[in-house]
Scaffold this motif. Structure first.
Motif, PDB file in Angstrom:
ATOM      1  N   GLY A  94      45.416  47.227  52.481  1.00  0.00           N
ATOM      2  CA  GLY A  94      45.652  46.361  51.330  1.00  0.00           C
ATOM      3  C   GLY A  94      45.097  46.851  50.010  1.00  0.00           C
ATOM      4  O   GLY A  94      45.005  46.079  49.053  1.00  0.00           O
ATOM      5  N   LYS A  95      44.766  48.146  49.919  1.00  0.00           N
ATOM      6  CA  LYS A  95      44.274  48.713  48.658  1.00  0.00           C
ATOM      7  C   LYS A  95      44.901  50.074  48.399  1.00  0.00           C
ATOM      8  O   LYS A  95      45.169  50.838  49.327  1.00  0.00           O
ATOM      9  N   ASP A 140      43.116  49.311  43.451  1.00  0.00           N
ATOM     10  CA  ASP A 140      43.889  48.082  43.186  1.00  0.00           C
ATOM     11  C   ASP A 140      44.276  47.405  44.489  1.00  0.00           C
ATOM     12  O   ASP A 140      44.607  48.075  45.473  1.00  0.00           O
ATOM     13  N   LYS A 141      44.271  46.079  44.478  1.00  0.00           N
ATOM     14  CA  LYS A 141      44.649  45.280  45.652  1.00  0.00           C
ATOM     15  C   LYS A 141      46.172  45.199  45.756  1.00  0.00           C
ATOM     16  O   LYS A 141      46.869  45.074  44.755  1.00  0.00           O
ATOM     17  N   ASP A 143      49.122  42.977  47.839  1.00  0.00           N
ATOM     18  CA  ASP A 143      49.461  41.837  48.690  1.00  0.00           C
ATOM     19  C   ASP A 143      50.903  41.988  49.136  1.00  0.00           C
ATOM     20  O   ASP A 143      51.810  42.092  48.306  1.00  0.00           O
TER      21      ASP A 143
END
Length: 146
Positions: A94-95, A140-141, A143
């Motif tokens: 997720g990054k 950065d994340k 989703d």
């Protein structure tokens, strides 16, 4: 009377079955990368991984192809039969963990291999310049919206 019911059920089955056919075994979905929403086509199979975006004329500004891997790995990509340059974004848990910007199209047999230095779960390919335009950076994340 019984034949009418069988014919209706058969027709419904065929109609519903046709609705589930997917082009190139990929699906259109979304992901959020920071404050940005990107429409993605999922590449889940070896065939979809091999084909990638090869041969396509363009990609919309906020679209990409998300390569999904069954297990984390270091990946290698080539720009075989591409018609436009790409930014490649490596994603793990997720990054964003890796970024290759402005990777140029190539043809022929002696192709440059772009390898992630980091282990990734996914690679997102977007138009060249997207990383800079959306200010995407390592850490950065991401989703996923399946």
């Amino acid at each position: 009377m019984a034949w009418n019911k069988i014919i209706v059920i058969l027709c419904l089955s065929l109609t519903l079955g046709a609705c589930t056919i997917r082009r190139d075994e990929s699906e259109i979905k979304y992901l959020e990368l920071g404050a940005n929403k990107i429409t993605v086509e999922l590449a889940r199979t070896q065939l979809a991984h091999y084909r990638g975006l090869s041969g396509r004329d363009k990609l919309c500004d906020d679209c990409g192809m998300l390569f999904v891997f069954p297990e984390p790995r270091k990946t290698a990509f080539v720009m075989r039969d591409m018609k436009f340059p790409l930014d490649m974004i490596g994603i793990r848990e997720g990054k964003v963990v890796a970024i290759d910007e402005n990777v140029q199209p190539e043809n022929g047999t002696d192709l440059t291999v772009y390898q992630n230095k980091e282990v990734v779960d996914y690679v997102l390919e977007v138009n060249a310049g997207t990383v800079r335009r959306l200010v995407i950076k390592v850490g950065d994340k991401v989703d996923f919206r399946y």
